[in-house]
Design a protein around this motif. Structure first.
Motif, PDB file in Angstrom:
ATOM      1  N   GLU A   1       0.864  -1.181   0.000  1.00 30.31           N
ATOM      2  CA  GLU A   1       0.000   0.000   0.000  1.00 30.31           C
ATOM      3  C   GLU A   1       0.895   1.224   0.000  1.00 30.31           C
ATOM      4  O   GLU A   1       1.803   1.340   0.830  1.00 30.31           O
ATOM      5  CB  GLU A   1      -0.899   0.013   1.230  1.00 30.31           C
ATOM      6  N   THR A   2       0.672   2.134  -0.949  1.00 28.95           N
ATOM      7  CA  THR A   2       1.496   3.333  -1.020  1.00 28.95           C
ATOM      8  C   THR A   2       0.867   4.457  -0.197  1.00 28.95           C
ATOM      9  O   THR A   2      -0.298   4.390   0.198  1.00 28.95           O
ATOM     10  CB  THR A   2       1.670   3.807  -2.470  1.00 28.95           C
ATOM     11  N   LYS A   3       1.646   5.493   0.036  1.00 28.71           N
ATOM     12  CA  LYS A   3       1.157   6.628   0.822  1.00 28.71           C
ATOM     13  C   LYS A   3       0.110   7.441   0.064  1.00 28.71           C
ATOM     14  O   LYS A   3      -0.574   8.272   0.670  1.00 28.71           O
ATOM     15  CB  LYS A   3       2.333   7.512   1.241  1.00 28.71           C
ATOM     16  N   THR A   4      -0.015   7.195  -1.251  1.00 29.55           N
ATOM     17  CA  THR A   4      -1.060   7.863  -2.033  1.00 29.55           C
ATOM     18  C   THR A   4      -2.305   6.989  -2.172  1.00 29.55           C
ATOM     19  O   THR A   4      -3.248   7.361  -2.864  1.00 29.55           O
ATOM     20  CB  THR A   4      -0.533   8.232  -3.432  1.00 29.55           C
ATOM     21  N   GLY A   5      -2.291   5.810  -1.526  1.00 31.32           N
ATOM     22  CA  GLY A   5      -3.485   4.973  -1.492  1.00 31.32           C
ATOM     23  C   GLY A   5      -3.544   3.850  -2.503  1.00 31.32           C
ATOM     24  O   GLY A   5      -4.516   3.088  -2.523  1.00 31.32           O
ATOM     25  N   ASP A   6      -2.532   3.712  -3.353  1.00 31.51           N
ATOM     26  CA  ASP A   6      -2.517   2.603  -4.311  1.00 31.51           C
ATOM     27  C   ASP A   6      -2.300   1.279  -3.579  1.00 31.51           C
ATOM     28  O   ASP A   6      -1.482   1.200  -2.657  1.00 31.51           O
ATOM     29  CB  ASP A   6      -1.387   2.786  -5.333  1.00 31.51           C
ATOM     30  N   ILE A   7      -3.009   0.240  -3.995  1.00 27.10           N
ATOM     31  CA  ILE A   7      -2.763  -1.125  -3.533  1.00 27.10           C
ATOM     32  C   ILE A   7      -2.228  -1.890  -4.739  1.00 27.10           C
ATOM     33  O   ILE A   7      -2.943  -2.094  -5.725  1.00 27.10           O
ATOM     34  CB  ILE A   7      -4.039  -1.808  -3.000  1.00 27.10           C
ATOM     35  N   LEU A   8      -0.963  -2.304  -4.676  1.00 29.55           N
ATOM     36  CA  LEU A   8      -0.294  -2.888  -5.835  1.00 29.55           C
ATOM     37  C   LEU A   8       0.339  -4.223  -5.480  1.00 29.55           C
ATOM     38  O   LEU A   8       0.794  -4.434  -4.352  1.00 29.55           O
ATOM     39  CB  LEU A   8       0.805  -1.941  -6.339  1.00 29.55           C
ATOM     40  N   ASP A   9       0.383  -5.107  -6.470  1.00 27.36           N
ATOM     41  CA  ASP A   9       1.094  -6.376  -6.337  1.00 27.36           C
ATOM     42  C   ASP A   9       2.388  -6.287  -7.138  1.00 27.36           C
ATOM     43  O   ASP A   9       2.367  -5.970  -8.336  1.00 27.36           O
ATOM     44  CB  ASP A   9       0.239  -7.534  -6.849  1.00 27.36           C
ATOM     45  N   LEU A  10       3.502  -6.566  -6.460  1.00 28.42           N
ATOM     46  CA  LEU A  10       4.822  -6.503  -7.082  1.00 28.42           C
ATOM     47  C   LEU A  10       5.466  -7.882  -7.054  1.00 28.42           C
ATOM     48  O   LEU A  10       5.174  -8.697  -6.177  1.00 28.42           O
ATOM     49  CB  LEU A  10       5.726  -5.514  -6.341  1.00 28.42           C
ATOM     50  N   MET A  11       6.358  -8.113  -8.012  1.00 30.52           N
ATOM     51  CA  MET A  11       7.098  -9.370  -8.052  1.00 30.52           C
ATOM     52  C   MET A  11       8.581  -9.076  -8.229  1.00 30.52           C
ATOM     53  O   MET A  11       8.955  -8.182  -8.995  1.00 30.52           O
ATOM     54  CB  MET A  11       6.621 -10.253  -9.206  1.00 30.52           C
ATOM     55  N   PHE A  12       9.418  -9.830  -7.504  1.00 29.95           N
ATOM     56  CA  PHE A  12      10.868  -9.698  -7.620  1.00 29.95           C
ATOM     57  C   PHE A  12      11.457 -11.024  -8.066  1.00 29.95           C
ATOM     58  O   PHE A  12      11.258 -12.055  -7.427  1.00 29.95           O
ATOM     59  CB  PHE A  12      11.487  -9.278  -6.287  1.00 29.95           C
ATOM     60  N   ASN A  13      12.182 -11.001  -9.184  1.00 28.03           N
ATOM     61  CA  ASN A  13      12.883 -12.162  -9.714  1.00 28.03           C
ATOM     62  C   ASN A  13      14.314 -12.119  -9.179  1.00 28.03           C
ATOM     63  O   ASN A  13      15.109 -11.264  -9.582  1.00 28.03           O
ATOM     64  CB  ASN A  13      12.862 -12.112 -11.250  1.00 28.03           C
ATOM     65  N   GLU A  14      14.641 -13.030  -8.251  1.00 32.82           N
ATOM     66  CA  GLU A  14      15.952 -13.005  -7.593  1.00 32.82           C
ATOM     67  C   GLU A  14      17.098 -13.241  -8.564  1.00 32.82           C
ATOM     68  O   GLU A  14      18.159 -12.634  -8.443  1.00 32.82           O
ATOM     69  CB  GLU A  14      16.012 -14.071  -6.493  1.00 32.82           C
ATOM     70  N   GLU A  15      16.896 -14.140  -9.515  1.00 34.62           N
ATOM     71  CA  GLU A  15      17.968 -14.515 -10.433  1.00 34.62           C
ATOM     72  C   GLU A  15      18.291 -13.396 -11.412  1.00 34.62           C
ATOM     73  O   GLU A  15      19.450 -13.156 -11.748  1.00 34.62           O
ATOM     74  CB  GLU A  15      17.567 -15.782 -11.188  1.00 34.62           C
ATOM     75  N   GLU A  16      17.249 -12.694 -11.868  1.00 30.35           N
ATOM     76  CA  GLU A  16      17.433 -11.643 -12.867  1.00 30.35           C
ATOM     77  C   GLU A  16      17.519 -10.246 -12.253  1.00 30.35           C
ATOM     78  O   GLU A  16      17.762  -9.269 -12.968  1.00 30.35           O
ATOM     79  CB  GLU A  16      16.282 -11.684 -13.880  1.00 30.35           C
ATOM     80  N   LEU A  17      17.285 -10.131 -10.951  1.00 26.78           N
ATOM     81  CA  LEU A  17      17.295  -8.836 -10.253  1.00 26.78           C
ATOM     82  C   LEU A  17      16.311  -7.855 -10.890  1.00 26.78           C
ATOM     83  O   LEU A  17      16.610  -6.671 -11.063  1.00 26.78           O
ATOM     84  CB  LEU A  17      18.705  -8.233 -10.244  1.00 26.78           C
ATOM     85  N   LEU A  18      15.126  -8.356 -11.208  1.00 27.92           N
ATOM     86  CA  LEU A  18      14.119  -7.530 -11.866  1.00 27.92           C
ATOM     87  C   LEU A  18      12.856  -7.438 -11.013  1.00 27.92           C
ATOM     88  O   LEU A  18      12.318  -8.451 -10.566  1.00 27.92           O
ATOM     89  CB  LEU A  18      13.758  -8.110 -13.241  1.00 27.92           C
ATOM     90  N   TRP A  19      12.386  -6.206 -10.797  1.00 23.02           N
ATOM     91  CA  TRP A  19      11.105  -5.946 -10.149  1.00 23.02           C
ATOM     92  C   TRP A  19      10.078  -5.641 -11.224  1.00 23.02           C
ATOM     93  O   TRP A  19      10.374  -4.956 -12.206  1.00 23.02           O
ATOM     94  CB  TRP A  19      11.211  -4.760  -9.198  1.00 23.02           C
ATOM     95  N   SER A  20       8.861  -6.139 -11.032  1.00 26.87           N
ATOM     96  CA  SER A  20       7.810  -5.871 -12.008  1.00 26.87           C
ATOM     97  C   SER A  20       6.476  -5.704 -11.302  1.00 26.87           C
ATOM     98  O   SER A  20       6.283  -6.139 -10.159  1.00 26.87           O
ATOM     99  CB  SER A  20       7.733  -6.994 -13.049  1.00 26.87           C
ATOM    100  N   LEU A  21       5.561  -5.054 -12.002  1.00 25.73           N
ATOM    101  CA  LEU A  21       4.202  -4.841 -11.516  1.00 25.73           C
ATOM    102  C   LEU A  21       3.331  -5.988 -11.998  1.00 25.73           C
ATOM    103  O   LEU A  21       3.283  -6.278 -13.197  1.00 25.73           O
ATOM    104  CB  LEU A  21       3.678  -3.504 -12.050  1.00 25.73           C
ATOM    105  N   VAL A  22       2.652  -6.656 -11.070  1.00 28.29           N
ATOM    106  CA  VAL A  22       1.737  -7.728 -11.452  1.00 28.29           C
ATOM    107  C   VAL A  22       0.490  -7.085 -12.058  1.00 28.29           C
ATOM    108  O   VAL A  22      -0.114  -6.200 -11.442  1.00 28.29           O
ATOM    109  CB  VAL A  22       1.358  -8.594 -10.233  1.00 28.29           C
TER     110      VAL A  22
END
Length: 201
Positions: A54-75
């Motif tokens: 939950e962000t301070k602006t009220g967004d509820i977001l699902d995030l994913m982190f790929n450990e091997e590739e060091l990549l963050w993405s928005l679900v």
């Protein structure tokens, strides 16, 4: 490697645009108010971590982190079609005894922006692993919180079954340190303080 001390690290992950000097575009910046849930699991042979934030602006977001590739993405989710995240600031905890690997990587801040803006200077070629993450701020038992001002050198080494990302950083006190991130362990370690004139890593 275990003889070198673990450190707490704030690191920046970037996929589309490089971050030479850490900054966030205010219109896209989102600060995390809380991590509602997180867990890790192997998916397609790769360890991934999943977060609901939950962000301070009220967004509820699902995030994913790929450990091997060091990549963050928005679900993908309704209302966020055509959106992407970049410039993710993450607290990497040195303590290992936590409920899951996801609990060691805590997202603090990121940019939420239109995908076409994120990819404006992106030609489809993924950045080298060593350029997808960089130290931002760190501390250890002997070093108070130190802000990274510059990264004079960086390189990656393949070591046995993992990869080690090596950085020589200059701090806000004009000191230079050799830091290493061990990919399969999620560990940041402080190797040594180095002389400005001898960047030998």
């Amino acid at each position: 490697m275990n003889k070198f001390p673990l450190i707490d690290m704030l690191a920046i992950f970037t996929r589309y645009g490089g971050v030479r000097y850490p900054d966030w575009r205010l219109s896209y910046r989102r600060d995390v108010a809380q991590v509602r849930s997180c867990h890790s699991k192997v998916q397609g042979g790769v360890m991934k971590s999943f977060y609901t934030v939950e962000t301070k602006t009220g967004d509820i977001l699902d995030l994913m982190f790929n450990e091997e590739e060091l990549l963050w993405s928005l679900v993908p989710a309704p209302g966020y079609e055509g959106k992407a995240i970049d410039r993710v600031l993450v607290y990497v905890q040195r303590h290992k005894h936590l409920p899951s690997r996801a609990h060691r990587m805590v997202p603090y801040r990121f940019e939420l922006l239109p995908e076409e803006v994120a990819k404006k200077q992106y030609d489809g070629t993924e950045r080298p692993l060593i350029q997808r993450m960089q130290p931002y701020r760190f501390q250890s038992g002997k070093i108070n919180s130190a802000q990274v001002m510059d990264i004079p050198t960086r390189h990656m080494e393949n070591v046995m079954v993992t990869k080690e990302l090596n950085y020589v950083v200059k701090t806000d006190e004009n000191r230079f340190f050799h830091l290493v991130y061990i990919l399969d362990q999620l560990d940041w370690r402080l190797m040594q303080e180095v002389d400005e004139e001898f960047f030998f890593v």
